[in-house]
Design an enzyme around this catalytic site. Structure first.
Site, mmCIF file in Angstrom:
data_model
loop_
_atom_site.group_PDB
_atom_site.id
_atom_site.type_symbol
_atom_site.label_atom_id
_atom_site.label_comp_id
_atom_site.label_asym_id
_atom_site.label_seq_id
_atom_site.Cartn_x
_atom_site.Cartn_y
_atom_site.Cartn_z
ATOM 1 N N GLY A 118 -5.135 -9.929 3.057
ATOM 2 C CA GLY A 118 -6.232 -9.069 3.507
ATOM 3 C C GLY A 118 -5.960 -7.610 3.239
ATOM 4 N N THR A 119 -4.757 -7.177 3.573
ATOM 5 C CA THR A 119 -4.391 -5.758 3.421
ATOM 6 C C THR A 119 -3.358 -5.505 2.324
ATOM 7 O OG1 THR A 119 -2.612 -6.049 5.011
ATOM 8 C CG2 THR A 119 -4.752 -5.329 5.890
ATOM 9 N N GLY A 120 -2.667 -6.527 1.899
ATOM 10 C CA GLY A 120 -1.512 -6.376 0.997
ATOM 11 C C GLY A 120 -0.225 -6.130 1.758
ATOM 12 N N GLY A 151 1.226 -7.538 4.661
ATOM 13 C CA GLY A 151 2.096 -8.666 5.023
ATOM 14 C C GLY A 151 2.852 -9.181 3.804
ATOM 15 N N HIS A 153 8.293 4.566 -12.029
ATOM 16 C CA HIS A 153 9.378 5.185 -11.254
ATOM 17 C C HIS A 153 10.192 4.187 -10.443
ATOM 18 C CE1 HIS A 153 7.701 9.598 -11.130
ATOM 19 N NE2 HIS A 153 7.716 9.073 -12.355
ATOM 20 N N ASN A 154 9.526 3.187 -9.867
ATOM 21 C CA ASN A 154 10.210 2.258 -8.960
ATOM 22 C C ASN A 154 10.572 0.937 -9.620
ATOM 23 O OD1 ASN A 154 7.602 3.514 -7.151
ATOM 24 N ND2 ASN A 154 9.670 4.050 -6.502
ATOM 25 N N ARG A 171 -9.298 -7.064 1.343
ATOM 26 C CA ARG A 171 -10.265 -6.469 2.269
ATOM 27 C C ARG A 171 -10.263 -4.942 2.169
ATOM 28 N NH1 ARG A 171 -8.325 -10.372 7.273
ATOM 29 N NH2 ARG A 171 -9.450 -12.243 6.601
ATOM 30 N N ARG A 179 18.463 5.625 -8.433
ATOM 31 C CA ARG A 179 17.834 5.348 -7.132
ATOM 32 C C ARG A 179 17.659 3.835 -6.924
ATOM 33 N NH1 ARG A 179 13.828 10.348 -8.585
ATOM 34 N NH2 ARG A 179 15.367 11.968 -8.125
HETATM 35 C C1 RB5 Z 1 -5.192 -12.441 7.696
HETATM 36 O O1 RB5 Z 1 -6.193 -12.300 8.645
HETATM 37 C C2 RB5 Z 1 -4.467 -11.116 7.471
HETATM 38 O O2 RB5 Z 1 -3.721 -10.778 8.582
HETATM 39 C C3 RB5 Z 1 -3.599 -11.199 6.231
HETATM 40 O O3 RB5 Z 1 -4.398 -11.549 5.149
HETATM 41 C C4 RB5 Z 1 -2.887 -9.929 5.817
HETATM 42 O O4 RB5 Z 1 -3.761 -8.846 5.781
HETATM 43 C C5 RB5 Z 1 -1.632 -9.649 6.476
HETATM 44 O O5 RB5 Z 1 -0.928 -8.678 6.170
#
Ligand code: RB5
Length: 151
Positions: free
Chosen positions: A66-68, A70, A98-99, A109, A137
Site C-alpha cells: 500500500g505504502t511501500g 512495510g 548513489h545508493n 496507494r 559508504r
Molecule cells: C495493507 O493494508 C498495508 O498495510 C500494506 O499494504 C502496506 O502499506 C504496509 O506497509
C-alpha cells in the site's frame, strides 16, 4: 535483465501492470506472488524477493504494497539488500546512482500506475555511479550487516 517482483493484496493490481510492462520490455520476470488479490502479509513476499536478489537469482527486485514502507522495512533486514521506497523519478534515479539500491519499493496507494511505471523504468535504466565515495559508504553498510548477522 532478471527481475524478481512481489506484492501484497494492496499492491497486487499494480504488480500485474508492472509485470506486463517489464515483459513488454523483454525482461525476465520472476513473480514471487501473490497470485490473487486476497488479503495476505507483505513480509512473506518481501522476504521471497529479497532472498532472490541477495542470492543473485535476480539482478533487481520490485516490491509493491500500500505504502511501500512495510516492504522496504522487511527487505532491508536481508543482508546484501539495499531497498529504496521511491515515488518519483528523481529518488528512483538517485537510489541506483548513489545508493546502488537493488530493490525498489512502491506504494500502490501513494502513486498512480503512470508514475509508478516511470519510476520502474528510471530505476532499471540507471546504473550505479561507481564513485569512490559511494562505494566507501556502501562498504560501511555491508560491514554493519556482517557485524550484526554474518552471512
Ligand atoms: C495493507 O493494508 C498495508 O498495510 C500494506 O499494504 C502496506 O502499506 C504496509 O506497509
Amino acid at each position: 535483465m532478471r527481475i524478481a517482483i512481489g506484492s501484497d493484496h494492496a499492491g497486487y493490481a499494480l504488480k500485474q501492470e508492472i509485470i506486463a510492462f517489464l515483459k513488454d520490455k523483454g525482461h525476465r520476470v520472476y513473480d514471487a506472488g501473490p497470485y490473487s488479490a486476497e488479503f495476505c502479509d507483505y513480509p512473506d513476499y518481501a522476504i521471497a524477493v529479497a532472498q532472490m536478489v541477495a542470492n543473485k537469482e535476480a539482478e533487481l527486485g520490485i516490491l509493491i504494497c500500500g505504502t511501500g514502507l512495510g516492504m522496504g522495512i522487511v527487505a532491508n533486514k536481508i543482508n546484501g539488500i539495499r531497498a529504496a521506497v521511491c515515488h518519483d523519478a528523481y529518488t528512483a534515479r538517485m537510489s541506483r546512482a548513489h545508493n546502488d539500491a537493488n530493490v525498489l519499493c512502491i506504494g500502490a496507494r501513494v502513486i498512480g500506475s503512470g508514475v509508478a511505471l516511470d519510476v520502474v523504468q528510471v530505476f532499471l535504466e540507471t546504473k550505479f555511479s561507481g564513485a569512490e565515495r559511494h562505494r566507501r559508504r556502501i562498504a560501511k553498510i555491508t560491514a554493519l550487516e556482517e557485524a550484526r548477522t554474518p552471512s
